[in-house]
Design a protein around this motif. Structure first.
Motif, PDB file in Angstrom:
ATOM      1  N   ASP A  50      -8.869   6.899  -3.610  1.00 17.91           N
ATOM      2  CA  ASP A  50      -7.688   6.170  -3.070  1.00 17.91           C
ATOM      3  C   ASP A  50      -7.934   4.928  -2.380  1.00 17.91           C
ATOM      4  OD1 ASP A  50      -6.350   8.277  -4.338  1.00 17.91           O
ATOM      5  OD2 ASP A  50      -5.114   8.949  -2.444  1.00 17.91           O
ATOM      6  N   ALA A  51      -8.811   5.096  -1.374  1.00 13.83           N
ATOM      7  CA  ALA A  51      -9.000   3.951  -0.531  1.00 13.83           C
ATOM      8  C   ALA A  51      -9.460   2.905  -1.186  1.00 13.83           C
ATOM      9  CB  ALA A  51      -9.842   4.340   0.905  1.00 13.83           C
ATOM     10  N   ILE A  52     -10.618   3.162  -2.048  1.00 10.01           N
ATOM     11  CA  ILE A  52     -11.249   1.915  -2.619  1.00 10.01           C
ATOM     12  C   ILE A  52     -10.325   1.441  -3.814  1.00 10.01           C
ATOM     13  CG2 ILE A  52     -13.188   1.431  -4.316  1.00 10.01           C
ATOM     14  CD1 ILE A  52     -14.694   3.888  -2.789  1.00 10.01           C
ATOM     15  N   ILE A  53      -9.396   2.221  -4.261  1.00  6.66           N
ATOM     16  CA  ILE A  53      -8.628   1.630  -5.634  1.00  6.66           C
ATOM     17  C   ILE A  53      -7.667   0.803  -5.026  1.00  6.66           C
ATOM     18  CG2 ILE A  53      -7.272   2.467  -7.539  1.00  6.66           C
ATOM     19  CD1 ILE A  53     -10.283   2.589  -8.158  1.00  6.66           C
ATOM     20  N   GLU A  54      -7.008   1.659  -3.778  1.00  6.95           N
ATOM     21  CA  GLU A  54      -5.731   0.677  -3.151  1.00  6.95           C
ATOM     22  C   GLU A  54      -6.404  -0.591  -2.821  1.00  6.95           C
ATOM     23  OE1 GLU A  54      -2.796   2.778  -4.191  1.00  6.95           O
ATOM     24  OE2 GLU A  54      -2.078   1.812  -2.568  1.00  6.95           O
ATOM     25  N   SER A  55      -7.285  -0.654  -1.973  1.00  8.95           N
ATOM     26  CA  SER A  55      -7.907  -2.000  -1.480  1.00  8.95           C
ATOM     27  C   SER A  55      -7.997  -2.884  -2.588  1.00  8.95           C
ATOM     28  CB  SER A  55      -9.096  -1.586  -0.623  1.00  8.95           C
ATOM     29  OG  SER A  55      -8.692  -0.692   0.343  1.00  8.95           O
ATOM     30  N   LEU A  56      -8.774  -2.413  -3.491  1.00  9.24           N
ATOM     31  CA  LEU A  56      -8.915  -3.503  -4.505  1.00  9.24           C
ATOM     32  C   LEU A  56      -7.866  -3.969  -5.323  1.00  9.24           C
ATOM     33  CD1 LEU A  56     -12.155  -1.819  -6.272  1.00  9.24           C
ATOM     34  CD2 LEU A  56     -12.348  -3.724  -4.988  1.00  9.24           C
ATOM     35  N   LYS A  57      -7.013  -3.025  -5.485  1.00 12.17           N
ATOM     36  CA  LYS A  57      -5.675  -3.531  -6.325  1.00 12.17           C
ATOM     37  C   LYS A  57      -4.923  -4.117  -5.376  1.00 12.17           C
ATOM     38  CE  LYS A  57      -5.665  -0.689 -10.681  1.00 12.17           C
ATOM     39  NZ  LYS A  57      -4.861   0.276 -11.394  1.00 12.17           N
ATOM     40  N   LYS A  58      -4.365  -3.599  -4.363  1.00 14.81           N
ATOM     41  CA  LYS A  58      -3.098  -4.049  -3.627  1.00 14.81           C
ATOM     42  C   LYS A  58      -3.590  -5.029  -2.432  1.00 14.81           C
ATOM     43  CE  LYS A  58      -0.538  -0.142  -4.995  1.00 14.81           C
ATOM     44  NZ  LYS A  58       0.080   1.308  -4.709  1.00 14.81           N
ATOM     45  N   VAL A  59      -4.745  -5.032  -1.993  1.00 17.27           N
ATOM     46  CA  VAL A  59      -5.246  -5.795  -0.888  1.00 17.27           C
ATOM     47  C   VAL A  59      -5.838  -7.082  -1.224  1.00 17.27           C
ATOM     48  CG1 VAL A  59      -6.194  -5.908   1.338  1.00 17.27           C
ATOM     49  CG2 VAL A  59      -5.269  -3.769   0.687  1.00 17.27           C
ATOM     50  N   TYR A  60      -6.727  -6.973  -2.061  1.00 16.69           N
ATOM     51  CA  TYR A  60      -7.826  -7.990  -2.536  1.00 16.69           C
ATOM     52  C   TYR A  60      -7.525  -8.464  -3.883  1.00 16.69           C
ATOM     53  CZ  TYR A  60     -10.401  -6.597   1.696  1.00 16.69           C
ATOM     54  OH  TYR A  60     -10.551  -6.195   3.145  1.00 16.69           O
ATOM     55  N   ASP A  61      -6.479  -8.046  -4.625  1.00 21.23           N
ATOM     56  CA  ASP A  61      -6.202  -8.669  -5.908  1.00 21.23           C
ATOM     57  C   ASP A  61      -7.569  -8.581  -6.873  1.00 21.23           C
ATOM     58  OD1 ASP A  61      -5.038  -9.849  -7.984  1.00 21.23           O
ATOM     59  OD2 ASP A  61      -5.040 -11.910  -7.283  1.00 21.23           O
ATOM     60  N   ALA A  62      -8.099  -7.461  -6.698  1.00 23.26           N
ATOM     61  CA  ALA A  62      -9.175  -7.228  -7.711  1.00 23.26           C
ATOM     62  C   ALA A  62      -9.128  -6.265  -8.411  1.00 23.26           C
ATOM     63  CB  ALA A  62     -10.527  -6.992  -6.380  1.00 23.26           C
ATOM     64  N   GLY A  63      -8.142  -6.316  -9.162  1.00 27.27           N
ATOM     65  CA  GLY A  63      -7.588  -5.054 -10.217  1.00 27.27           C
ATOM     66  C   GLY A  63      -8.694  -5.039 -11.275  1.00 27.27           C
ATOM     67  N   ALA A  64      -9.534  -5.775 -11.614  1.00 27.99           N
ATOM     68  CA  ALA A  64     -10.492  -5.876 -12.582  1.00 27.99           C
ATOM     69  C   ALA A  64     -11.579  -4.815 -12.159  1.00 27.99           C
ATOM     70  CB  ALA A  64     -10.882  -7.242 -12.940  1.00 27.99           C
TER      71      ALA A  64
ATOM     72  N   ILE B 145       0.788  -1.272   0.130  1.00 27.59           N
ATOM     73  CA  ILE B 145       0.080  -0.054  -0.024  1.00 27.59           C
ATOM     74  C   ILE B 145       0.926   1.210   0.196  1.00 27.59           C
ATOM     75  CG2 ILE B 145      -1.551   1.270   1.501  1.00 27.59           C
ATOM     76  CD1 ILE B 145      -2.879  -1.237   2.267  1.00 27.59           C
ATOM     77  N   ASP B 146       0.690   2.448  -0.625  1.00 26.80           N
ATOM     78  CA  ASP B 146       0.862   3.331  -0.999  1.00 26.80           C
ATOM     79  C   ASP B 146       0.663   4.218   0.385  1.00 26.80           C
ATOM     80  OD1 ASP B 146       1.945   6.093  -0.941  1.00 26.80           O
ATOM     81  OD2 ASP B 146       1.583   6.160  -3.192  1.00 26.80           O
ATOM     82  N   MET B 147       1.218   4.551   1.393  1.00 24.89           N
ATOM     83  CA  MET B 147       0.826   4.869   2.587  1.00 24.89           C
ATOM     84  C   MET B 147       0.620   6.594   2.580  1.00 24.89           C
ATOM     85  SD  MET B 147       0.499   2.910   5.193  1.00 24.89           S
ATOM     86  CE  MET B 147       0.905   0.977   5.203  1.00 24.89           C
ATOM     87  N   SER B 148       0.943   7.149   1.452  1.00 27.71           N
ATOM     88  CA  SER B 148       0.740   8.558   1.466  1.00 27.71           C
ATOM     89  C   SER B 148      -0.449   8.675   0.762  1.00 27.71           C
ATOM     90  CB  SER B 148       1.764   9.213   0.937  1.00 27.71           C
ATOM     91  OG  SER B 148       2.037   8.835  -0.437  1.00 27.71           O
ATOM     92  N   LYS B 149      -1.334   7.610   0.149  1.00 30.62           N
ATOM     93  CA  LYS B 149      -2.587   7.737  -0.321  1.00 30.62           C
ATOM     94  C   LYS B 149      -3.506   7.710   0.618  1.00 30.62           C
ATOM     95  CE  LYS B 149      -1.736   6.547  -4.746  1.00 30.62           C
ATOM     96  NZ  LYS B 149      -2.444   6.659  -6.103  1.00 30.62           N
TER      97      LYS B 149
END
Lengths: 686, 686
Positions: free
Chosen positions: A660-674, A599-603
């Motif tokens: 940011d919180a939604i995109i970072e979570s989907l992409k980096k936490v949940y592997d839900a990039g699509a 996660i980019d902490m500055s997001k």
């Protein structure tokens, strides 16, 4: 000269007071009467008809009390985790806990139908006021109301025929009846779950952080609308994702369905809430939570799980009530209300026709508030709450009362049978506490108090009642209710002795309460109509759980001696977690712990804005002037609670999830990039 | 029976009220009368004599108004950055800015002498009350005071002879004179700078975060005491570093030199501060800051640098005054004060001798407060502040006033010459504002108002005064002051015309103020003696900038609807910075930006505790029961400001630097591992 000057001053005073306080009625505008010129004047931005229509059709009422928006051309809908939470629990398989662990679909086929969930898009608005009020009968309020109800029903029926299946027409009364609008909704009834994060990411900070800011709640959920078994084609009405996100000072709009505000209440009505209703309710709640916590503390391992959810729900109400009460105790709020009322009343009094119709509103409100004040303690304290034997006996007494209608008696019988008979220690403490309070407020001679206590204490009276009563026994109860199994000497049962006193008291007070409520409702209508007569659609109507658009700006605020930043970051979220030793409710769920280095902490996680919202707005999109999503409404700060009575934007704030919180979570936490890519404008997965 | 019961109840009430409110007098104990039994009872920890002595000798008064501690056997001293800040600026070379950029010594030879800085260790305490009060003259306060002063001076002289050079004996009056203590300090006068971080790391959050929490201030500095040109041998009296750091709920002590509290003030005195002194001062300050900000806003590039430091200083006072005022406006605080006063007064009245001596205290206080109230507006508003011509004229009028003593006239002449003559636009606005306020509060007939305004406005009057006066001209001023260069017609100068009215007014009011202050001081002594007569050393004396030990626990608190964590982290610090876009005063200095990936973000920066502190305690060590340093006091939260009047520990908190922040900074940010190692117990660098 001198006289003239005084007249002018008074005039200016009134005018300025009124202008000042119309602001206190808020900014929850209807789409049909959005103050476009005011927007232009205040912000230099005037939405055109196409903008308004697109935004309206992109917004949607969600379930029974939330808001949402279409965020892709292929039916993707964004709302809060807490709006979809109960549905997630319902569709979660037996062997999985999607509520706790989150859920991510990675293909259309993995999306999970949510039977029963309905999402409604406002497709048509018609002002039907003239038609539904033409049957007014001078001097006969009841007949006028009957005629209006009948006409409104006809309007709905005709609209049903006109719009056809898949549509829900509703007549909504705005300004407490000053206007009647026919709103027609297109219903989306095939809704499927696409993604929710872990509950603990959405609800980070739990009850302590609830209604507060700075905040770190990733409170989002994604579902998809389907039509004919395929993702709905929403290409004509969806909100694009803002790639830049919100900016400090930026003009933003919230579109959603605020549930209920109380901004038209008179000062007398507010004083009643301040001096009686809220303090008595809070006293109840405080004591009950205290008793429950003490009970848990004696054996946390066994008891915490059992009552924690119950305690949390009560703490939520406790916090809200405290916030409301703090607002009403704030002298500046009451002074502003008083100034507005004086100016408003002067305007009514200045017009003979209006004075005739509305001139008594404030005295009537004061008289009703006084009667409610006299009723309040009895209404709250005459109750068997906490003592199950007595609850059963009260229902039984009603079931046996030949003076009541058969339907009421039948319902009471069912309630008696549905009440568990085994007493619970902490609930009995609550009962004893109630009787003690009744004794203190209503006196030892109060019939209920006397029946429970006799000459002794509430605790002894309750103990004797429970020990002596047979109402805990299911067979006894059934026999009492006359299943023919036996003849029973119910009159001598100590619970029944109390119930015979208590049940009629409750009945009497409930009826008095209902009468007062009816009068309050009629008075509310008159107040709304009076406001409408003076201000028209220049002021927004009180919230009605229908679609509104609220303007505001992204902005921090003074807090606790310093400044609350307008946005919070992942740094801050991980900080709050370690600062509390990662203890619940400040624990980060496992996927967020694992993704820490990705996660980019500055997001950013959350941000605040001055928009006017209230319960029902949860899940609303917050958009910029290009109608792009810059965030997701999920709460208000603690200082916004009094906005229920008077809208202010100096310190009260709407709290939003940052994109940011939604995109970072989907992409980096949940592997839900699509899914993230779909939000960002790419085609959906297949 | 009934009578007896009532008597008992009243007794219990008084006793409980007194017990409750003695707590409000705080916990700043002297070492010679530390309440060891209370510590044992409350915490199960009773410090022994050796513990107390070691802790006392490890603590040190720092400079003129701070605290510090010895933290290594080789003379290393820990204090706040803000305690050593001015000294750092003073010793910083012309081509370097150690204040802004920080300073790190990496060998003894690199440590920088700080001439003039003195650190004082309290080595001896003797109660000399009996000796210095034996010369009391019954009924003659002035003679008693003269005798006591003379005897105290003798005590100091004798101690000087007894303790020899390198020691400073002082007699400190505790309990407003109830006790006189001879405190002897060992002076360390060769102090050298070892390390300070960047100003912006110490002062992170600037004025907004000042007096608040959650906080992220790495506000430390390290200096070393030298004796005979070598690091002082402090092996017998230094505090070890706690390797575990503070723990939630842990008992901790603060040892330091609190400067001044006002907890013995009567209710009437507090009401005067609440209703007149603080509001009038705040009004002044608010308006002055407003004028300065508006002036800056018109040309920020040119003007901000010029007045920013001035504005910041005023904002600091503004924040403190607002906090004081909020406390005095808090009904619960005043009620607690009233309850204490009633109980205290009843105790005095119950003893005929005490009643004779102290019975009139409260009425006397009320009478003095009333007189001060009448004086307040004139005292604050009769001033040439903001108008330099008038300031010069006022000094000149004094210099020319033959009725004044020659020394006063000579001083006035010097002040006139030291006052710059060029008017400054925003300062003139301040002057106009003052005259307007004077007009509003004192009336148009007030001599000063009439002299400036005549029949016109304050703005026109000020304009005419400045335009018509020659006092801006240095040659004219010198001529007026009689350097013999010319004869001048000063009487016709418009500034002198106002000054001839204003100067005597100011003189008269300053004398009245001085009289009241003398009476207040004498009254304060009586109040302190009365408190001492009833409670003795069971209560701590008001702060006297001498060494105290304050007990407390590490503990978070309810804040703004949620919970403030008991500690903050580097995550939180970097978060607050990005949340404000790294804008000043939330910018992290370059070394911290560069070290971002080296710092362990889950380490802690600050923490809070319930210890009783106030200005002067800055730099105090906060220690655990093993006398290990678990932190460094540097501030109080905003809620602690009213502790000036009444100590509370429900929400007020002391804010401390966490040891993590110091070690992480030295090791990872500043490459100063050797100093960190010395703190952690290894030998110092050479």
């Amino acid at each position: 000269m001198r006289t003239l000057r005084i007249v002018v001053s008074v005039f200016l005073l009134l005018a300025s007071v009124a202008a000042q306080d119309v602001k206190g009625l808020g900014r929850m505008w209807t789409f049909e009467n959005a103050p476009l010129d005011m927007f232009e004047k205040e912000y230099g931005f005037k939405p055109d008809a196409a903008w308004l229509e697109k935004v309206r059709l992109s917004s949607a009422r969600f379930g029974s009390g939330c808001s949402s928006s279409f965020v892709s051309p292929t039916g993707l809908i964004l709302t809060n985790h807490h709006c979809v939470r109960d549905w997630v629990a319902k569709v979660s398989p037996k062997d999985r806990d999607w509520l706790k662990d989150g859920f991510i679909a990675r293909a259309l086929a993995e999306e999970v139908p949510i039977p029963g969930l309905k999402v409604q898009q406002l497709v048509s608005m018609e002002d039907v006021t003239a038609r539904v009020t033409k049957g007014g009968v001078a001097g006969d309020v009841a007949a006028t109301e009957r005629n209006r109800n009948a006409e409104e029903a006809k309007v709905v029926e005709e609209a049903k025929a006109r719009f056809g299946p898949g549509h829900s027409p509703q007549v909504t009364r705005l300004y407490q009846g000053g206007m009647s609008m026919l709103y027609v909704y297109r219903d989306f009834e095939d809704i499927r779950l696409a993604a929710v994060p872990n509950l603990q990411a959405a609800h980070f900070g739990g009850d302590p952080d609830n209604f507060t800011y700075p905040r770190y709640g990733i409170d989002f959920g994604l579902v998809r609308a389907y039509v004919d078994g395929k993702p709905a084609d929403t290409s004509a009405h969806y909100l694009k994702w803002s790639l830049e996100g919100p900016k400090d000072g930026e003009l933003v709009f919230v579109t959603g369905n605020p549930g209920s505000t109380a901004r038209a209440l008179t000062v007398a009505q507010l004083e009643y809430q301040r001096d009686a209703q809220l303090p008595i309710r809070l006293e109840f709640l405080d004591r009950r939570i205290e008793i429950m916590e003490a009970w848990v503390a004696k054996d946390p391992a066994a008891r915490d799980r059992e009552v924690r959810a119950d305690i949390l729900g009560r703490q939520n109400s406790q916090k809200a009530f405290r916030g409301f009460l703090a607002g009403l105790k704030d002298a500046s709020l009451m002074n502003e209300k008083r100034a507005f009322e004086a100016a408003f009343r002067a305007k009514i009094d200045a017009d003979p026709a209006l004075k005739e119709k509305f001139g008594t509103i404030w005295d009537d409100a004061a008289a009703i508030a006084k009667r409610r004040l006299d009723l309040e303690a009895g209404l709250r304290l005459h109750t068997p709450e906490g003592c199950r034997s007595l609850m059963r006996a009260v229902f039984a007494a009603r079931a046996m009362d030949a003076s009541l209608p058969p339907a009421v008696r039948e319902a009471a019988k069912k309630q008696a049978l549905a009440t568990p008979g085994t007493e619970v220690a902490y609930e009995l403490e609550v009962f004893v506490d109630i009787v003690e309070r009744a004794k203190a407020r209503l006196g030892a001679a109060d019939p209920f108090v006397a029946a429970v206590c006799g000459a002794g204490s509430a605790a002894d009276g309750a103990k004797a009642l429970v020990a002596g009563s047979r109402f805990g026994d299911d067979a006894f109860l059934k026999a009492v209710l006359g299943d023919g199994s036996a003849e029973v000497a119910v009159d001598e049962d100590p619970a029944m002795k109390v119930a015979k006193v208590l049940a009629p008291l409750m009945q009497k007070e409930a009826m008095a309460d209902a009468r007062i409520k009816a009068e309050e409702s009629a008075l509310g209508t008159r107040i709304g109509q009076a406001l409408f007569a003076i201000f028209g659609t220049k002021i927004p109507p009180d919230a009605t759980l229908t679609l509104r658009i609220a303007d505001g700006v992204v902005k921090g605020y003074p807090m606790n001696g310093t400044i609350a930043p307008w946005r919070t970051s992942f740094y801050g979220m991980y900080g709050r977690s370690v600062e509390f030793g990662n203890h619940h409710p400040f624990d980060l769920p496992e996927p967020y712990m694992k993704a820490k280095d990705k996660i980019d902490m500055s997001k950013f996680v959350n941000f605040v804005s001055t928009n006017d919202i209230i319960g029902g707005n949860s899940g609303s999109p917050i958009i910029n002037t290009r109608a792009e999503v810059v965030g997701l409404v999920f709460d208000g700060n603690i200082e916004s609670l009094p906005n229920r009575y008077l809208f202010r934007d100096d310190v009260p704030r709407t709290v939003n999830v940052h994109p940011d919180a939604i995109i970072e979570s989907l992409k980096k936490v949940y592997d839900a990039g699509a899914l993230a890519d779909e939000l960002l404008g790419k085609p959906m997965y297949r």
